[in-house]
Design a protein around this motif. Structure first.
Motif, short mmCIF file in Angstrom:
data_model
loop_
_atom_site.label_atom_id
_atom_site.label_comp_id
_atom_site.label_asym_id
_atom_site.label_seq_id
_atom_site.Cartn_x
_atom_site.Cartn_y
_atom_site.Cartn_z
N ALA B 199 18.94 -42.38 -25.92
CA ALA B 199 19.02 -43.29 -24.77
C ALA B 199 17.86 -43.03 -23.82
N ALA B 200 17.52 -41.78 -23.63
CA ALA B 200 16.41 -41.45 -22.73
C ALA B 200 15.12 -42.08 -23.22
N ARG B 201 14.91 -42.06 -24.52
CA ARG B 201 13.69 -42.67 -25.09
C ARG B 201 13.68 -44.18 -24.86
N ALA B 202 14.85 -44.81 -25.06
CA ALA B 202 14.93 -46.27 -24.88
C ALA B 202 14.70 -46.66 -23.42
N VAL B 203 15.29 -45.87 -22.52
CA VAL B 203 15.13 -46.16 -21.09
C VAL B 203 13.65 -46.11 -20.70
N LYS B 204 13.00 -45.07 -21.17
CA LYS B 204 11.59 -44.92 -20.81
C LYS B 204 10.74 -46.03 -21.44
N LYS B 205 11.06 -46.35 -22.67
CA LYS B 205 10.30 -47.39 -23.35
C LYS B 205 10.44 -48.74 -22.64
N ALA B 206 11.67 -49.04 -22.23
CA ALA B 206 11.92 -50.32 -21.55
C ALA B 206 11.09 -50.42 -20.27
N LEU B 207 11.00 -49.31 -19.56
CA LEU B 207 10.21 -49.31 -18.32
C LEU B 207 8.72 -49.38 -18.62
N GLU B 208 8.31 -48.69 -19.68
CA GLU B 208 6.89 -48.72 -20.06
C GLU B 208 6.44 -50.15 -20.38
N ILE B 209 7.33 -50.89 -21.01
CA ILE B 209 7.01 -52.29 -21.36
C ILE B 209 6.73 -53.09 -20.10
N GLN B 210 7.50 -52.80 -19.05
CA GLN B 210 7.24 -53.49 -17.79
C GLN B 210 5.94 -53.00 -17.14
N VAL B 211 5.71 -51.70 -17.22
CA VAL B 211 4.47 -51.16 -16.65
C VAL B 211 3.26 -51.83 -17.30
N LYS B 212 3.38 -52.07 -18.61
CA LYS B 212 2.27 -52.72 -19.33
C LYS B 212 2.27 -54.24 -19.13
N GLY B 213 3.32 -54.76 -18.48
CA GLY B 213 3.37 -56.20 -18.22
C GLY B 213 3.65 -57.03 -19.44
N LEU B 214 4.43 -56.48 -20.39
CA LEU B 214 4.62 -57.17 -21.67
C LEU B 214 5.72 -58.22 -21.65
N ASP B 255 12.05 -55.62 -31.03
CA ASP B 255 10.94 -54.82 -30.51
C ASP B 255 9.63 -55.50 -30.84
N ARG B 256 9.10 -56.23 -29.89
CA ARG B 256 7.81 -56.87 -30.08
C ARG B 256 6.76 -56.23 -29.18
N SER B 257 7.03 -54.98 -28.80
CA SER B 257 6.15 -54.33 -27.83
C SER B 257 4.76 -54.08 -28.41
N LYS B 258 4.68 -53.96 -29.73
CA LYS B 258 3.36 -53.69 -30.32
C LYS B 258 2.48 -54.94 -30.34
N ASP B 259 3.13 -56.11 -30.54
CA ASP B 259 2.35 -57.35 -30.66
C ASP B 259 2.14 -58.05 -29.32
N ALA B 260 3.01 -57.74 -28.37
CA ALA B 260 2.95 -58.48 -27.11
C ALA B 260 1.68 -58.15 -26.35
N VAL B 261 1.16 -59.14 -25.66
CA VAL B 261 -0.03 -58.91 -24.84
C VAL B 261 0.36 -59.07 -23.37
N PRO B 262 -0.25 -58.24 -22.51
CA PRO B 262 0.09 -58.34 -21.09
C PRO B 262 -0.31 -59.70 -20.54
N TRP B 263 0.54 -60.23 -19.73
CA TRP B 263 0.26 -61.52 -19.09
C TRP B 263 -0.08 -61.28 -17.64
N ASN B 264 -1.23 -61.72 -17.26
CA ASN B 264 -1.62 -61.58 -15.86
C ASN B 264 -1.77 -62.95 -15.25
#
Lengths: 73, 473, 362
Positions: B199-214, B255-264
């Motif tokens: 769960a700790a890994r998932a929590v961190k990953k979910a936040l990382e996805i937001q940090v990267k703007g995915l 999990d599309r975090s690898k393919d997603a591109v940040p949107w600015n």
């Protein structure tokens, strides 16, 4: 047995749920007969055998009830 | 403790003392063995590790976690029951650089807030949702939740949840996985230390996805509620592991975090706001009103497509340009899409009281139902323009002036039946002389951008004026 | 050109943008749609946010989030949608968040119809949501006021940290009149209490929960103080031909304009009539009504409802003068002549004479 780890329990933060006792791999934690000011039987480290793995910290629901120490390398 | 270093302790993103809590400020308000505390710790640690404490905005739900702001030393907003995803949507859109967490329970997210979470996910809002599923309403004292297992007793299912009455447990991750937009959906559990580590890994990953703007991420956390379940903390943990996990399988649902591109969002300069809004620069001067007294109370009526509303607008626009006080009031709604359509126009040299025209002194009736509807309201001495050469037998009045001409047919002869309203306008202008022709020309130039259509309109207008000249040379 | 012809709804949204509004969250409903459509056209071009939400419930809670994060935000709806938004309005008031809400009133109850009514007075002016809070309410009667009062609404919302309603009947939103926008251009930063995701605002908290009874009472008293201050500071009304008025007509929005025509008709018949038009419905111009009762023998409230604001008129006058009511509903706008006929009938009815005689004894 070498003391790899150590544990400090903040008595007033512990709610005595016992999850750490259950989860501790070397089984070095137990609930005491004493009650803290909230009326919980709090957890206690026997003082021997802590590996510093931190599992007790992870399963504990309280932010600051447990502090896990490890012997510096 | 010489030689020891602190390995695990209170995360920095927690307040050192819970000052906002009314009493017992050194510990949480959660029951012993509650999953919320465990999850709070995982979130606080991830915030620490990602270095996002200052940027984080925590939206707390209604439920046991309503007091998230007691604990998290981050920006805090408390939302109405079920609305955290909607609140978080707007917070993120207002502050795109912030890290927005929507923390919700199963009653909050899966029942009352089911629409809000579905649509936030479907829009791909770049927020992080932590969904605590303990299969029961905790704060209100143990009522059935959408996620309660079949057969489970609760205070509102005293004989157990039945499929017939409450349906099946709602699987949120599976539901949201049917949507295109979400980047990351995972279900984890707090059933033992191994599950908690995952769960700790998932929590961190979910936040990382937001940090990267995915994009949108959600972690569902199967969580123990020993108090309401009436179990010891250890039994409750086992229940999560053995019972809940069987109904709600843990795993990564998207999990599309690898393919997603940040949107600015592209930065847009504000520029000339008034110009963009089409607001004319004010020169403070109003055209002088005509010397003669004008009080035209005009009702225009016909069916949709005859240019009823446009004719009214042109009259009002021209009146304004001629220095008159003007108003235009349409009938609106379904009426303007089909069937009958009417509007009221007032042109006056005196300040206008009401835009409502209940007793017109000019009626422009483009079809028979309009004539029947409004003829009785026309003031004695008023003028009635009717789109036919003759009146229906039962529609006669001796005290009004009728101008009976087939405006639409005349426009059709000019090439477009839709210009019938302009033929009528020409006839009106010639008769009433309330408006100078230049003002009408200027209004048309302003309102009809197409030169071809404007030329047709002017031709139609002239045709209408000729009609009246034939009657009143 | 000193001014341009524009629909009330369009003028409202353009005024909002000039007042610094850069966020709109809404849900379609007739007769308020042009407001959202105008917002959708311009806000994204200005770096702002327009979002059509999944419901009015979501829309108002998005406004809550945007306001909490420091945006100048608004929404617009009509009766059925406003009913759904009441939850969020209560939370906005409780959390002291500024938000402008335009209500373009239509016929009710239920689906009713889309024609103009003034039947949201109770749910907007008297409450609607739960708890001891008040909305500040502005009632435009012209396209010019749709722009101006909306601009004022943003300033009031921010100053009072409270929801502000622009309460207009659908008629004012749909009609076109010349409008002139003031030159002022608002440039606003986030208020210091907002939660903006920065180190400086990290300790800020937006919430409406006060567990301890004493805390909640303190909070409610604080809100109450704001509303009393509003009563002293923001009250607006228009008096028209009241200097010698023996009959005072009371109406707001489109009705007030019909009443001006009715006053003219009555005066032509030798009746000294005047008009009091509340521009702020909360706070309500009670003192002005009481002042007029020194001369006026009769007050006639006219609404496009079966009688909602009339209760405030009666509360204001506290029996100093008889208050009669005339209302049309279902989307029918009362005509000046029917109002003037009604007043004439009242003045010739014996029971009114009796009532006036009875009241004169005190």
């Amino acid at each position: 047995m070498a003391l790899h780890g150590n544990l400090i329990v903040s008595i007033e933060e512990c709610k005595g749920c016992g999850l750490c006792v259950e989860a501790c791999p070397p089984k070095v934690l137990h609930l005491t007969q004493q009650l803290n000011h909230c009326g919980y039987h709090t957890v206690e480290y026997t003082g021997q055998g802590c590996t510093g793995c931190g599992i007790c910290f992870y399963v504990c629901p309280e932010p600051g009830a447990l502090a896990v120490y490890r012997l510096a390398a | 403790m010489d030689g020891y270093v602190l390995a695990q302790h209170r995360a920095h993103s927690f307040y050192p003392v819970f000052d906002r809590k009314p009493d017992a400020q050194h510990q949480t308000h959660y029951c012993p063995g509650c999953g919320h505390g465990i999850l709070h710790k995982l979130i606080a640690r991830a915030i620490d590790e990602l270095g996002i404490q200052d940027r984080t905005i925590f939206v707390s739900p209604v439920g046991c976690a309503v007091f998230g702001y007691y604990y998290f030393d981050v920006g805090n907003i408390q939302a109405a029951h079920g609305r955290a995803a909607a609140v978080a949507t707007a917070v993120k859109r207002t502050r795109p650089q912030s890290i927005v967490i929507s923390y919700q329970g199963d009653g909050d997210l899966a029942a009352i807030g089911s629409a809000e979470i579905l649509h936030a996910a479907n829009r791909g809002e770049p927020i992080t949702v932590f969904f605590v599923n303990n299969a029961i309403y905790g704060m209100t004292g143990g009522q059935v939740a959408p996620t309660t297992p079949v057969g489970a007793k609760s205070t509102t299912t005293p004989f157990g949840r039945s499929v017939e009455n409450e349906g099946y447990p709602l699987r949120v991750c599976e539901l949201l996985a049917a949507l295109e937009a979400p980047i990351y959906l995972e279900r984890v559990a707090l059933g033992n230390n191994k599950q908690i580590t995952a769960a700790a890994r998932a929590v961190k990953k979910a936040l990382e996805i937001q940090v990267k703007g995915l994009g949108f991420s959600l972690v569902e956390i199967l969580s123990p509620c020993p108090t309401v379940w009436k179990m010891t903390p250890v039994e409750a943990q086992r229940h999560v592991r053995d019972e809940l996990a069987a109904i709600f399988p843990a795993g990564v649902y998207r999990d599309r975090s690898k393919d997603a591109v940040p949107w600015n969002a592209p930065a847009r300069p504000p520029g000339d706001v008034r110009g963009m809004l089409g607001i004319a620069p004010s020169n403070g001067k109003k055209p002088a009103p005509p010397g003669t007294f004008v009080d035209q109370r005009i009702k225009i009526a016909g069916f949709g497509g005859q240019g009823v509303l446009l004719l009214g607008e042109i009259l009002a626009e021209a009146g304004m340009r001629a220095g008159l006080e003007v108003s235009w009031l349409p009938s609106y709604g379904p009426e303007m899409r089909s069937g009958a359509s009417n509007c009221s126009v007032r042109l006056s040299t005196a300040p206008l009281d009401s835009p409502v025209v209940s007793s017109p002194n000019v009626l422009m009736a483009l079809n028979e139902p309009s004539l029947r509807k409004f003829l009785p309201d026309v003031e004695p001495g008023g003028a009635v323009f009717y789109n036919r050469t003759a009146l229906p037998e039962d529609c006669r009045r001796q005290d009004v002036h009728f101008i009976l001409r087939p405006f639409t047919e005349l426009a059709d002869e000019l090439g477009d039946a839709r210009a019938g309203n302009m033929v009528l306008l020409g006839a009106f202008l010639q008769m009433s002389r309330a408006l100078p022709l230049e003002a009408v020309g200027a209004a048309l130039a302003h309102m009809i951008p197409s030169e071809r259509l404007r030329a047709l309109d002017l031709e139609a207008l002239e045709r209408g004026r000729q009609l009246v000249k034939e009657i009143l040379p | 050109m000193p001014s341009q012809l524009m629909k009330g709804n369009e003028a409202l949204m353009k005024g909002a943008i000039l007042a610094g509004c850069r966020a709109f969250y809404g849900y379609p409903i007739t007769p308020a749609n042009e407001i959202a459509e105008t917002a959708a056209l311009y806000l994204p071009q200005l770096g702002g946010v327009f979002l059509q939400a999944e419901s009015e419930v979501a829309a108002i809670n998005m406004c809550y989030g945007a306001a909490a994060a420091g945006a100048r935000v608004m929404t617009a709806s009509s009766g059925p949608g406003i009913s759904l938004m009441q939850e969020g309005v209560s939370y906005l008031a409780g959390a002291e968040l500024p938000c402008v809400i335009a209500d373009l009133m239509r016929g009710g109850p239920g689906l009713g119809n889309i024609h103009p009514e003034q039947s949201d007075y109770f749910q907007v002016v008297k409450g609607g949501g739960h708890g001891c809070y008040r909305n500040l309410v502005l009632a435009p009667a012209s396209v010019q006021e749709m722009a101006e009062l909306t601009m004022l609404a943003f300033d009031l919302a921010e100053e009072y940290r409270n929801p502000v309603f622009v309460l207009a009947d659908g008629c004012v939103g749909q009609m076109m009149e010349p409008v002139e926008f003031p030159e002022v251009m608002k440039v606003t930063g986030a208020p210091e209490w907002a939660v903006t995701g920065t180190a400086a605002t990290r300790h800020n908290l937006i919430h409406s929960i006060h567990l301890e009874p004493a805390d909640l009472e303190r909070h409610i008293r604080h809100l109450e103080t704001k509303y009393k201050r509003a009563g002293r500071e923001i009250l607006r009304f228009e008096e028209w031909r009241t200097e010698d008025a023996e009959v005072v007509l009371v109406g707001y929005g489109i009705v007030s304009r019909v009443l001006k025509a009715a006053v003219e008709r009555l005066r032509r018949r030798g009746i000294a009539a005047g008009l009091l038009r509340p521009i702020t419905l909360f706070p309500f111009p009670s003192a002005a009504l009481r002042r007029l009762s020194a001369r006026a023998k009769l007050f006639v409230t006219v609404e496009m409802s079966t009688g909602q604001m009339v209760e405030d008129v009666r509360l204001a006058l506290e029996g100093r003068a008889p208050v009669e009511f005339y209302g049309r509903v279902g989307g029918i706008i009362p005509a000046a002549e029917e109002v003037s006929d009604f007043v004439v009938r009242l003045l010739t009815l014996p029971q009114v004479e009796e009532e006036r005689a009875w009241m004169a004894m005190f």
